[in-house]
Design a protein around this motif. Structure first.
Motif, PDB file in Angstrom:
ATOM      1  N   THR A  16     -43.443  -7.249 -41.490  1.00  0.00           N
ATOM      2  CA  THR A  16     -43.430  -6.943 -40.121  1.00  0.00           C
ATOM      3  C   THR A  16     -44.306  -5.897 -39.722  1.00  0.00           C
ATOM      4  N   ASP A  19     -47.957  -7.225 -40.285  1.00  0.00           N
ATOM      5  CA  ASP A  19     -48.469  -8.334 -39.400  1.00  0.00           C
ATOM      6  C   ASP A  19     -48.074  -7.867 -37.929  1.00  0.00           C
ATOM      7  N   LEU A  20     -47.209  -7.067 -37.443  1.00  0.00           N
ATOM      8  CA  LEU A  20     -47.051  -6.871 -36.187  1.00  0.00           C
ATOM      9  C   LEU A  20     -47.600  -5.541 -35.708  1.00  0.00           C
ATOM     10  N   ALA A  68     -49.998   1.321 -29.878  1.00  0.00           N
ATOM     11  CA  ALA A  68     -51.361   0.909 -29.511  1.00  0.00           C
ATOM     12  C   ALA A  68     -51.686  -0.150 -30.459  1.00  0.00           C
ATOM     13  N   ASN A  69     -51.188  -0.294 -31.501  1.00  0.00           N
ATOM     14  CA  ASN A  69     -51.713  -1.788 -32.310  1.00  0.00           C
ATOM     15  C   ASN A  69     -51.079  -2.906 -31.933  1.00  0.00           C
ATOM     16  N   MET A  70     -49.874  -2.740 -31.248  1.00  0.00           N
ATOM     17  CA  MET A  70     -49.418  -3.687 -30.886  1.00  0.00           C
ATOM     18  C   MET A  70     -49.566  -4.421 -29.135  1.00  0.00           C
ATOM     19  N   LEU A  71     -49.875  -3.180 -28.352  1.00  0.00           N
ATOM     20  CA  LEU A  71     -50.009  -3.513 -26.978  1.00  0.00           C
ATOM     21  C   LEU A  71     -51.470  -3.253 -26.718  1.00  0.00           C
ATOM     22  N   GLY A  72     -52.278  -2.482 -27.515  1.00  0.00           N
ATOM     23  CA  GLY A  72     -53.498  -1.913 -26.788  1.00  0.00           C
ATOM     24  C   GLY A  72     -53.591  -0.546 -26.395  1.00  0.00           C
ATOM     25  N   GLN A  75     -51.815   0.722 -22.788  1.00  0.00           N
ATOM     26  CA  GLN A  75     -50.332   0.741 -22.897  1.00  0.00           C
ATOM     27  C   GLN A  75     -49.469   1.777 -23.713  1.00  0.00           C
ATOM     28  N   LEU A  81     -42.746   2.265 -23.179  1.00  0.00           N
ATOM     29  CA  LEU A  81     -43.431   1.110 -23.891  1.00  0.00           C
ATOM     30  C   LEU A  81     -43.386   1.375 -25.235  1.00  0.00           C
ATOM     31  N   ASP A  84     -39.989   0.397 -26.636  1.00  0.00           N
ATOM     32  CA  ASP A  84     -40.029  -0.993 -26.507  1.00  0.00           C
ATOM     33  C   ASP A  84     -40.709  -1.430 -27.862  1.00  0.00           C
ATOM     34  N   ALA A  85     -41.789  -1.081 -28.123  1.00  0.00           N
ATOM     35  CA  ALA A  85     -42.584  -1.644 -29.210  1.00  0.00           C
ATOM     36  C   ALA A  85     -41.778  -1.462 -30.398  1.00  0.00           C
ATOM     37  N   GLU A  88     -39.107  -4.068 -30.605  1.00  0.00           N
ATOM     38  CA  GLU A  88     -39.545  -5.339 -31.224  1.00  0.00           C
ATOM     39  C   GLU A  88     -39.731  -5.423 -32.626  1.00  0.00           C
ATOM     40  N   ASN A  91     -36.285  -5.994 -33.969  1.00  0.00           N
ATOM     41  CA  ASN A  91     -35.978  -7.315 -33.645  1.00  0.00           C
ATOM     42  C   ASN A  91     -36.619  -8.172 -34.623  1.00  0.00           C
ATOM     43  N   VAL A  92     -37.931  -7.986 -35.134  1.00  0.00           N
ATOM     44  CA  VAL A  92     -38.440  -9.172 -35.707  1.00  0.00           C
ATOM     45  C   VAL A  92     -38.103  -8.900 -37.448  1.00  0.00           C
TER      46      VAL A  92
ATOM     47  N   VAL B  13     -42.542  -6.584 -24.434  1.00  0.00           N
ATOM     48  CA  VAL B  13     -43.595  -6.308 -25.123  1.00  0.00           C
ATOM     49  C   VAL B  13     -44.132  -7.384 -25.993  1.00  0.00           C
ATOM     50  N   ARG B  20     -52.090 -10.829 -25.038  1.00  0.00           N
ATOM     51  CA  ARG B  20     -53.315 -10.200 -25.723  1.00  0.00           C
ATOM     52  C   ARG B  20     -53.852 -11.040 -26.698  1.00  0.00           C
ATOM     53  N   THR B  87     -38.443 -15.779 -33.929  1.00  0.00           N
ATOM     54  CA  THR B  87     -38.218 -14.912 -35.235  1.00  0.00           C
ATOM     55  C   THR B  87     -37.054 -16.081 -35.851  1.00  0.00           C
ATOM     56  N   PRO B 108     -43.613 -12.324 -37.452  1.00  0.00           N
ATOM     57  CA  PRO B 108     -44.950 -12.047 -36.870  1.00  0.00           C
ATOM     58  C   PRO B 108     -45.939 -12.911 -37.072  1.00  0.00           C
TER      59      PRO B 108
END
Lengths: 174, 142
Positions: A16, A19-20, A68-72, A75, A81, A84-85, A88, A91-92, B13, B20, B87, B108
Motif C-alpha cells: 500500500t 503503490d498508493l 503530494a504523492n497521492m493527490l498532487g 493539495q 487533506l 485524509d490521505a 486512505e 483504509n487500503v 481523497v 488524477r 479494496t 491500490p
C-alpha cells in the motif's frame, strides 16, 4: 521472528505504501529514522467475522509527502487533506490485510478512517495481534492490528486465513 | 469517443486520486462527475448522461453492490459499463459483483491497470486508443 499475521500485515502495508503513496517501507530504521516521532495517527475500525481496529502511525514530517504523492503538490499543503490521505492509506492497508488473514470468503465492513493522534495510545487491555514498523523516507511508520472477539471467533479466524496453511505451522497465526 | 465518467467513492481523497489517474492515463474524457455514495450516484445517473461508472463497494448510505443491482434493474442504465475500484477482498462478494457485469480493479492500483480495464470494458480498441500503427519496411519484407 515475525508471526504469520505480522508477515501478512507487512505485505499489505508495504504494497500500500509503495503503490498508493509511492514510498518504501524499510524493515530496519536508520538512527535518523528511529529518532523521528510517530506523531500522526489514524485508525480504521472494522466489523465482520471478528471486529477490530487497524492503526497507522507515521512521523508527521511524512504527511506532506504522502499527500503530494497521492493527490498532487497543490493539495498537499492542506492539513485536512494530509490527514485524509493518511486515512486512505489506513483504509487500503486494512482492506487488503483482512482477506489475507481471515480468508477470501470473509466479508468485512470498514468504518471511515479516524484521526487519533490526539488520543491516548492504547485503550485499557488492548494488545495488538500484529505490529509492523519500519523506516519511511526520513521518518518511520508503524501499523498495528487489533482483533476483538471470543476465543472461538479468533480460533476460527486462525484456521481460515488465506495463507495460513501454506506459510505457517498451526497455532502460529497470532 | 470521449467518455462521461461518474466516480462514486465515499473518500474524497480516493475520488481525487482516481480523477488524477484518469487524467494521466490518456483515456479520452468528456466530463467527470463525482458522488460520495450509491444513493447520490443514482441521482447523478438520473441527471447526467454517463458512459462509464467507477464504483467503490464499502460506502455509507448505499453501498456499491446495492447501487449496481439497481443500475442493472433499470432498463435505462442496465448496459452501463461499470468498473469496481475497491479494496474488497471477499471472493464471494467479488463474484456477485462480476455476475452483475462489473470489472474489478483492486486498490491500490497502478494507473495503467485502471486505463487498461477502462479500455476493455468500454470496448475501445488499441487502434482507437493509440491510433493506426504504420507498418515498418521490415514487416513487409517476406
Amino acid at each position: 521472528m515475525p508471526t504469520t499475521t505480522a508477515q501478512l500485515l507487512r505485505r499489505a502495508t508495504a504494497s500500500t505504501f509503495e503503490d498508493l503513496a509511492f514510498l518504501f517501507l524499510e524493515p530496519e530504521c536508520s538512527e535518523e529514522q528511529a529518532a523521528a516521532p510517530l506523531d500522526a495517527a489514524v485508525s480504521v475500525d472494522f466489523h465482520g467475522p471478528v471486529r477490530g481496529r487497524l492503526t497507522v502511525r507515521v512521523s508527521s514530517m511524512l504527511m506532506p509527502t504522502i499527500a503530494a504523492n497521492m493527490l498532487g503538490e497543490e493539495q498537499a499543503r492542506q492539513v485536512p487533506l494530509q490527514r485524509d490521505a493518511l486515512g486512505e492509506v489506513a483504509n487500503v492497508v486494512c482492506g487488503n490485510a483482512l482477506p489475507m488473514i481471515a480468508g477470501a470468503d470473509a466479508v468485512f465492513r470498514l468504518d471511515a478512517p479516524r484521526w487519533i493522534a490526539d488520543e491516548p495510545r492504547a485503550r485499557d487491555g488492548d494488545a495488538p495481534a500484529a505490529t509492523v514498523s519500519g523506516g519511511v523516507d526520513d521518518g518511520r511508520a508503524e501499523v498495528e492490528l487489533f482483533l476483538f472477539g471470543t476465543p472461538e471467533q479468533l480460533h476460527a479466524l486462525q484456521t481460515s486465513g488465506a495463507d495460513a496453511t501454506s506459510t505457517a505451522p498451526a497455532g502460529s497465526i497470532f | 469517443m470521449a467518455f462521461n465518467i461518474l466516480v462514486v467513492d465515499d473518500s474524497a481523497v480516493m475520488r481525487t486520486m482516481i480523477v488524477r489517474t484518469l487524467k494521466m492515463s490518456g483515456v479520452p474524457i468528456a466530463s467527470i462527475h463525482e458522488a460520495a455514495n450509491g444513493e447520490e450516484g443514482l441521482r447523478r445517473l438520473q441527471d447526467e448522461w454517463i458512459d462509464l461508472l467507477l464504483l467503490d463497494v464499502n460506502m455509507p448510505v448505499m453501498n456499491g453492490e446495492e447501487m449496481l443491482q439497481r443500475i442493472r434493474a433499470d432498463e435505462r442504465t442496465r448496459d452501463l459499463a461499470v468498473v469496481i475500484v475497491s479494496t474488497e477482498g471477499s471472493e464471494t462478494r467479488l463474484a456477485t459483483l462480476q455476475s452483475l457485469g462489473a470489472a474489478i480493479v483492486h486498490k491500490p492500483f497502478p494507473p495503467e491497470t485502471l486505463r487498461d480495464t477502462i479500455l476493455r470494458v468500454t470496448g475501445v480498441t488499441d487502434a482507437d486508443y493509440y491510433g493506426p500503427v504504420a507498418a515498418t519496411s521490415d514487416s513487409l519484407d517476406f
